[in-house]
Design a protein around this motif. Structure first.
Motif, mmCIF file in Angstrom:
data_model
loop_
_atom_site.group_PDB
_atom_site.id
_atom_site.type_symbol
_atom_site.label_atom_id
_atom_site.label_comp_id
_atom_site.label_asym_id
_atom_site.label_seq_id
_atom_site.Cartn_x
_atom_site.Cartn_y
_atom_site.Cartn_z
ATOM 1 N N VAL A 1 0.846 -1.191 0.000
ATOM 2 C CA VAL A 1 0.000 0.000 0.000
ATOM 3 C C VAL A 1 0.883 1.244 0.000
ATOM 4 O O VAL A 1 2.016 1.214 0.465
ATOM 5 C CB VAL A 1 -0.963 0.027 1.211
ATOM 6 C CG1 VAL A 1 -1.891 -1.170 1.194
ATOM 7 C CG2 VAL A 1 -0.196 0.073 2.518
ATOM 8 N N HIS A 2 0.339 2.325 -0.545
ATOM 9 C CA HIS A 2 1.116 3.558 -0.681
ATOM 10 C C HIS A 2 0.659 4.665 0.255
ATOM 11 O O HIS A 2 1.361 5.660 0.425
ATOM 12 C CB HIS A 2 1.056 4.044 -2.135
ATOM 13 C CG HIS A 2 1.542 3.021 -3.109
ATOM 14 N ND1 HIS A 2 2.844 2.580 -3.121
ATOM 15 C CD2 HIS A 2 0.901 2.328 -4.092
ATOM 16 C CE1 HIS A 2 2.997 1.673 -4.083
ATOM 17 N NE2 HIS A 2 1.831 1.495 -4.669
ATOM 18 N N LYS A 3 -0.529 4.512 0.851
ATOM 19 C CA LYS A 3 -0.981 5.486 1.834
ATOM 20 C C LYS A 3 -1.923 4.806 2.810
ATOM 21 O O LYS A 3 -2.477 3.736 2.526
ATOM 22 C CB LYS A 3 -1.669 6.679 1.166
ATOM 23 C CG LYS A 3 -2.963 6.348 0.450
ATOM 24 C CD LYS A 3 -3.588 7.627 -0.116
ATOM 25 C CE LYS A 3 -4.932 7.327 -0.785
ATOM 26 N NZ LYS A 3 -5.567 8.557 -1.284
ATOM 27 N N GLU A 4 -2.095 5.414 3.968
ATOM 28 C CA GLU A 4 -2.931 4.815 4.997
ATOM 29 C C GLU A 4 -4.381 4.742 4.541
ATOM 30 O O GLU A 4 -4.885 5.635 3.857
ATOM 31 C CB GLU A 4 -2.835 5.609 6.300
ATOM 32 C CG GLU A 4 -1.504 5.453 7.019
ATOM 33 C CD GLU A 4 -1.552 6.016 8.417
ATOM 34 O OE1 GLU A 4 -2.557 6.675 8.758
ATOM 35 O OE2 GLU A 4 -0.590 5.800 9.168
ATOM 36 N N GLY A 5 -5.053 3.676 4.943
ATOM 37 C CA GLY A 5 -6.456 3.530 4.595
ATOM 38 C C GLY A 5 -7.026 2.266 5.196
ATOM 39 O O GLY A 5 -6.305 1.449 5.791
ATOM 40 N N ALA A 6 -8.329 2.091 5.057
ATOM 41 C CA ALA A 6 -9.016 0.921 5.589
ATOM 42 C C ALA A 6 -8.840 -0.258 4.639
ATOM 43 O O ALA A 6 -8.706 -0.086 3.429
ATOM 44 C CB ALA A 6 -10.497 1.228 5.780
ATOM 45 N N ALA A 7 -8.855 -1.455 5.222
ATOM 46 C CA ALA A 7 -8.706 -2.662 4.399
ATOM 47 C C ALA A 7 -9.345 -3.850 5.104
ATOM 48 O O ALA A 7 -9.357 -3.929 6.339
ATOM 49 C CB ALA A 7 -7.231 -2.946 4.127
ATOM 50 N N MET A 8 -9.865 -4.771 4.322
ATOM 51 C CA MET A 8 -10.267 -6.076 4.819
ATOM 52 C C MET A 8 -9.067 -7.000 4.635
ATOM 53 O O MET A 8 -8.467 -7.045 3.558
ATOM 54 C CB MET A 8 -11.474 -6.606 4.042
ATOM 55 C CG MET A 8 -12.687 -5.697 4.085
ATOM 56 S SD MET A 8 -13.409 -5.530 5.732
ATOM 57 C CE MET A 8 -14.278 -7.095 5.865
ATOM 58 N N VAL A 9 -8.723 -7.730 5.710
ATOM 59 C CA VAL A 9 -7.541 -8.592 5.703
ATOM 60 C C VAL A 9 -8.032 -10.031 5.890
ATOM 61 O O VAL A 9 -8.108 -10.524 7.018
ATOM 62 C CB VAL A 9 -6.550 -8.172 6.805
ATOM 63 C CG1 VAL A 9 -5.249 -8.944 6.693
ATOM 64 C CG2 VAL A 9 -6.269 -6.674 6.720
ATOM 65 N N PRO A 10 -8.409 -10.696 4.799
ATOM 66 C CA PRO A 10 -9.077 -11.996 4.892
ATOM 67 C C PRO A 10 -8.319 -13.026 5.721
ATOM 68 O O PRO A 10 -7.081 -13.100 5.682
ATOM 69 C CB PRO A 10 -9.183 -12.425 3.429
ATOM 70 C CG PRO A 10 -9.254 -11.154 2.669
ATOM 71 C CD PRO A 10 -8.317 -10.236 3.403
ATOM 72 N N PHE A 11 -9.115 -13.816 6.463
ATOM 73 C CA PHE A 11 -8.678 -14.928 7.299
ATOM 74 C C PHE A 11 -7.938 -14.464 8.555
ATOM 75 O O PHE A 11 -8.170 -15.020 9.631
ATOM 76 C CB PHE A 11 -7.817 -15.927 6.500
ATOM 77 C CG PHE A 11 -8.488 -16.417 5.252
ATOM 78 C CD1 PHE A 11 -9.665 -17.152 5.320
ATOM 79 C CD2 PHE A 11 -7.971 -16.126 4.003
ATOM 80 C CE1 PHE A 11 -10.299 -17.594 4.173
ATOM 81 C CE2 PHE A 11 -8.591 -16.568 2.846
ATOM 82 C CZ PHE A 11 -9.765 -17.306 2.937
ATOM 83 N N ILE A 12 -7.090 -13.477 8.451
ATOM 84 C CA ILE A 12 -6.432 -12.957 9.654
ATOM 85 C C ILE A 12 -7.462 -12.323 10.579
ATOM 86 O O ILE A 12 -7.303 -12.328 11.805
ATOM 87 C CB ILE A 12 -5.309 -11.978 9.264
ATOM 88 C CG1 ILE A 12 -4.070 -12.772 8.851
ATOM 89 C CG2 ILE A 12 -4.974 -11.005 10.387
ATOM 90 C CD1 ILE A 12 -2.886 -11.966 8.430
ATOM 91 N N ASP A 13 -8.560 -11.802 10.012
ATOM 92 C CA ASP A 13 -9.571 -11.178 10.855
ATOM 93 C C ASP A 13 -10.397 -12.206 11.638
ATOM 94 O O ASP A 13 -11.300 -11.832 12.384
ATOM 95 C CB ASP A 13 -10.479 -10.250 10.037
ATOM 96 C CG ASP A 13 -11.275 -10.981 8.967
ATOM 97 O OD1 ASP A 13 -11.222 -12.218 8.893
ATOM 98 O OD2 ASP A 13 -11.952 -10.295 8.172
#
Length: 579
Positions: free
Chosen positions: A302-314
């Protein structure tokens, strides 16, 4: 990107989820660096449900789960907007004429600025918008933007996402968008992610995105199975009566409905947005599972901060006692996968827990749908308007900011006790703050310092500063200590100043005690009654969560009232000693 997805889909068969089979919920194909031998998905039952179980002993700092390929599975908000550009159906034909009234639009709706610059500026002029920022408006011509505010008094709207920030224009300077991808690019992070999740779960063919994402999305809880208050009925919401957060809980569903209505107005119907219940599911999934990531931990992904879904780790559940840090989630050394790092030792067969941050139970209930026990960040909010802290007394404002900041070295836990809601400004607005009261600090020194300043008239404050000195006054405000000692009161000149200092101290403890007592009186039941209902069991999960939250708040309020009484006794001791 789409071609890469199609190639990937052709190489990997689509796996259909069978929830009772835990091995399917964490596919071996997604687990990198042997992590399938370290951790497995497991249903721990109430209250946590699905989580991560250690297949062998794990040490703190060890990478326990590595998921990849990161380029295909990490769903950032930017990537969600890109995917939506391909998922969304074509928009309806453009309007034949511009919008006319603010009532035709909604906050959150996407519009397009007119292509004709002269027509756009003329519409702005006609509704009384000054020409001062016309240069900024010229740069909006033909752009697709999102409405962030509306003013029905002059039929104007504020547009977000322009080249030079937010800009007000006339409603008559806008029309409907024509490009679905451009409209999707304007959406907020959580709305873009939620809409993308809705498409992947309900609206898209499974071969339109990566098969491992299909496994992940299908493994998520079903519609109607979540515990957030946005899914509660009226009777369940009533259980929050008296709580700081009752109004916010009640507003969650109407706010989501307004966001869904704005999406329908922007994209033309439920074929693009899903039903409201489907959208509510997507919003609940995003708010309870998204992470905030940036280049510090994901430098190549990623190049800048932002929200993300992080599959399986969540799948990892929250423990409020674990360190609240961001280093537990990162990309691998080569950037090919994303990793979960253990924050604590875990025995074989134990649940691997993580931290969602320093969040009070109320925040966890609103976003995640649960209220954990023993949470050191549980808090109740106290809002204060400091009527005397205006720019008419800049020195008082400066000292109030000193008091609000607390001790220079910070406090245990690292959570600020006071947030500035409104700063004093040239218009005459007074300073306003929100304080967090916790069991560890039920009546923070920052609050005491602010109220002490508020109780002093300007002459009394000036006399105090002159008598004890600037450095001593600042130090006492930082520490939350009484502003004058008994000897300083006794030696005050004139003596009336010392009496004013004593009166301010008495009024501080008495006023706070009354305010806290009034907050406690808002609840329809006592702490003992709530605890008795909880101990009796047999409650719906929503009711148990509401009662748990109310009980936490009441315990904090009782502790705060006791602290105010102790402050009153200390003030009396100073008065007696000064006499």
């Amino acid at each position: 990107q789409k071609a890469a997805y199609l190639r990937s889909t052709a190489q990997h068969p689509i796996v259909r989820v069978s929830p009772p089979d835990m091995s399917v919920l964490l596919p071996a194909e997604a687990c990198q660096e042997g992590s399938a031998d370290i951790v497995e998905a497991f249903d721990f039952g109430p209250p946590t449900g699905l989580g991560l179980r250690a297949r062998r002993p794990i040490a703190a700092g060890e990478t326990v789960l590595s998921i990849g390929p990161a380029s295909d599975l990490l769903l950032t908000s930017a990537r969600a907007r890109c995917l939506l550009g391909g998922f969304l159906p074509p928009l309806p034909p453009a309007r034949a004429s511009p919008y006319g009234r603010a009532g035709e639009l909604a906050v959150g709706q996407v519009v397009r600025v007119l292509d004709d610059e002269a027509q756009m500026l003329a519409a702005c002029c006609a509704c009384g918008i000054p020409e001062d920022y016309d240069a900024m408006r010229r740069r909006l011509v033909g752009l697709t933007l999102r409405i962030s505010d509306l003013d029905a008094s002059d039929d104007s709207c504020e547009l977000r996402g322009g080249p030079q920030g937010d800009v007000w224009v006339a409603v008559g300077a806008t029309t409907s968008p024509v490009d679905a991808a451009a409209a999707a690019a304007t959406l907020n992070d959580d709305i873009a992610l939620a809409l993308c999740m809705v498409h992947m779960r309900f609206l898209q063919a499974r071969d339109s995105f990566h098969p491992l994402l299909a496994v992940y999305v299908d493994a998520l809880p079903a519609v109607g199975s979540m515990g957030q208050p946005m899914f509660w009925d009226a009777a369940e919401l009533e259980e929050l009566e008296g709580s700081n957060y009752a109004d916010r809980a009640i507003a969650l569903r109407p706010q989501a409905q307004a966001a869904h209505d704005a999406l329908i107005a922007s994209f033309g119907g439920q074929a693009a947005t899903g039903t409201f219940e489907q959208f509510l599911w997507g919003l609940a999934m995003v708010r309870s599972r998204m992470f905030w990531i940036g280049p510090s931990n994901f430098p190549t992904i990623v190049h800048k901060e932002g929200a993300a879904m992080v599959p399986f780790i969540d799948y990892a559940n929250h423990d409020p006692l674990l360190p609240a840090c961001t280093s537990h989630l990162r990309e691998s050394a080569d950037g090919s996968s994303f990793e979960l790092v253990a924050l604590a030792d875990c025995p074989e067969g134990g649940e691997i827990l993580t931290s969602y941050g320093r969040k009070p139970g109320a925040d966890l209930l609103m976003g995640w749908g649960f209220v954990p026990a023993g949470n050191p960040y549980d808090a109740i909010e106290l809002e204060l308007t400091l009527d005397r802290a205006t720019m008419a007394e800049p020195d008082r404002v400066r000292l109030s900011l000193v008091a609000a900041a607390g001790p220079p070295e910070g406090v245990a836990g690292g959570v600020a006790a006071v947030e500035i809601l409104r700063s004093a400004d040239a218009s005459g607005e007074a300073m306003a703050v929100r304080a967090l009261l916790t069991l560890a600090r039920p009546l923070p020194g920052e609050v005491l310092g602010l109220v002490r300043l508020e109780r002093l008239s300007w002459p009394a404050l000036a006399a105090l500063k002159g008598h004890v000195g600037e450095a001593a006054l600042v130090r006492r405000l930082e520490r939350g200590e009484p502003l004058a000692t008994a000897s300083e009161v006794a030696s005050a000149k004139p003596p009336e100043a010392g009496q004013a200092w004593l009166a301010a101290e008495r009024q501080t403890s008495a006023g706070l005690g009354q305010a806290l007592g009034a907050m406690l009186a808002r609840y329809p039941t006592s702490l003992e009654e709530d605890e008795e209902r909880l101990a009796g069991g047999g409650l719906k999960a929503s009711v148990a969560s509401a009662l748990s939250l109310r009980s936490i708040e009441k315990r904090i309020l009782h502790a705060a009232i006791a602290a105010a009484a102790a402050a009153a006794e200390a003030a009396l001791a100073v008065e007696v000693a000064a006499a």
